[in-house]
Design an enzyme around this catalytic site. Structure first.
Site, PDB file in Angstrom:
ATOM      1  N   HIS A 291       2.171   4.530   4.889  1.00  0.00           N
ATOM      2  CA  HIS A 291       1.374   5.238   3.892  1.00  0.00           C
ATOM      3  C   HIS A 291       1.912   6.651   3.656  1.00  0.00           C
ATOM      4  O   HIS A 291       1.964   7.122   2.516  1.00  0.00           O
ATOM      5  CB  HIS A 291      -0.083   5.303   4.348  1.00  0.00           C
ATOM      6  CG  HIS A 291      -0.733   3.962   4.403  1.00  0.00           C
ATOM      7  ND1 HIS A 291      -1.955   3.743   5.007  1.00  0.00           N
ATOM      8  CD2 HIS A 291      -0.330   2.754   3.935  1.00  0.00           C
ATOM      9  CE1 HIS A 291      -2.285   2.470   4.907  1.00  0.00           C
ATOM     10  NE2 HIS A 291      -1.313   1.849   4.258  1.00  0.00           N
TER      11      HIS A 291
ATOM     12  N   SER B  39       0.809  -1.218   0.000  1.00  0.00           N
ATOM     13  CA  SER B  39       0.000   0.000   0.000  1.00  0.00           C
ATOM     14  C   SER B  39       0.842   1.267   0.000  1.00  0.00           C
ATOM     15  O   SER B  39       0.395   2.311  -0.501  1.00  0.00           O
ATOM     16  CB  SER B  39      -0.953  -0.008   1.205  1.00  0.00           C
ATOM     17  OG  SER B  39      -0.247  -0.262   2.400  1.00  0.00           O
TER      18      SER B  39
END
Length: 324
Positions: A202, A152
């Site tokens: 992230h 991610s």
């Protein structure tokens, strides 16, 4: 990236159906995106033929403390391609499918592969630096000892690149925001409503995307990633080129193809017919065009004193010789 969790069930079928249906409707199938999805899925499934080769997830958790202490590149690089459960894998791969198709078709496969390689290293590196920097502020949460895996971070970087030139609006989990700020909105929403995600992972991805966009226009030299990828592509295509070259055939005036065998070189000398000036292979004793007998002393591509015969006469001789 995600921390901890357990395997789910039945969601890999959803990923397969979605990927196949998406690819079937595409005129140009992006191979790098397909390869990334296949690689992440195979690493998660760990089939028997890969079981002895792939390290376990416990050996590749992204942990800043262990990476820096042991200089563990395996954790640094491979942790991006491991997922802790099916929902984690499927969500990331569906996101990769959507972003990858658009970026690869716009950039081309080689440049796209180069970008993904750069973003993997940059997102992991920035996450490592952020976790180390937080120690200076004695931050109460132990980011430096956090364990995380997943693609991610790279996906957040890809989202930054994808929307960098967009002036449109997009839907981020029900919230309409300017497309170029979609990654930031998703970072906040995911952190608020999804438990067990890596905020630094992230954030490192977003910063990697921004850094990539900043460095790319200012770098005018040859991209080393593209050079490596093209070399790897050339290496993979070598057996097919060799197979094509081995199928070279000999026709009326020489070889067809790039390769040339010893037998081909021996018969590549031609002689020119004194009647119709057609160039024939040296192994022929009569002109292939008009049937005139060969002079044994004429083995060059041009001769002096040739006399041309009419096209009608050549046609008549061919009919007489070949019946057509």
């Amino acid at each position: 990236m995600e921390r901890g969790g357990r395997r789910g069930g039945g969601m890999l079928g959803l990923l397969l159906v979605q990927a196949v249906s998406e690819y079937c409707r595409l005129e140009r199938k992006p191979p790098v995106t397909a390869g990334l999805i296949a690689a992440n899925t195979l690493i998660y499934l760990r089939p028997k033929f890969l079981h002895q080769i792939l390290p376990s997830i416990n050996q590749v958790w992204f942990n800043p403390y262990l990476i820096l202490k042991h200089k563990d590149l395996k954790r640094f690089l491979l942790s991006a391609f491991y997922h802790i459960n099916e929902p984690h894998l499927v969500y990331n791969m569906l996101s990769l499918l959507w972003k990858g198709i658009r970026l690869e078709n716009a950039m081309g496969s080689v440049e796209y592969a180069s970008m993904v390689a750069a973003l993997v290293g940059m997102s992991q590196g920035i996450t490592l630096l952020l976790s180390k920097a937080l120690l200076l502020f004695e931050y109460e949460r132990a980011y430096y000892n956090e364990y995380s895996v997943g693609f991610s971070g790279v996906l957040f970087a890809m989202k930054v690149v994808l929307y960098s030139q967009s002036d449109d609006f997009t839907n981020v989990h029900g919230l309409i925001v300017p497309s170029r700020y979609a990654a930031w909105a998703e970072l906040i929403l995911v952190q608020m409503f999804v438990p067990g995600v890596s905020f630094l992972g992230h954030l490192g991805g977003i910063l990697a995307g921004i850094l990539y966009l900043y460095l790319k226009p200012s770098y005018s030299g040859p991209n080393p990633f593209i050079k490596i990828i093209r070399g790897f592509k050339s290496l993979l295509s070598w057996p097919f080129r060799s197979l094509r070259n081995s199928r070279n055939r000999v026709f009326g005036r020489g070889t067809l193809g790039h390769g040339e065998s010893r037998e081909t070189r021996n018969i590549s000398i031609v002689w020119r017919c004194r009647e119709c000036t057609y160039d024939n292979l040296s192994l022929l004793s009569a002109c292939e065009m008009c049937g005139t007998e060969r002079d044994n002393d004429r083995l060059s591509s041009s001769v002096n004193g040739t006399r041309n015969i009419s096209l009608e006469e050549v046609r008549r001789r061919r009919v007489q010789r070949f019946g057509r």
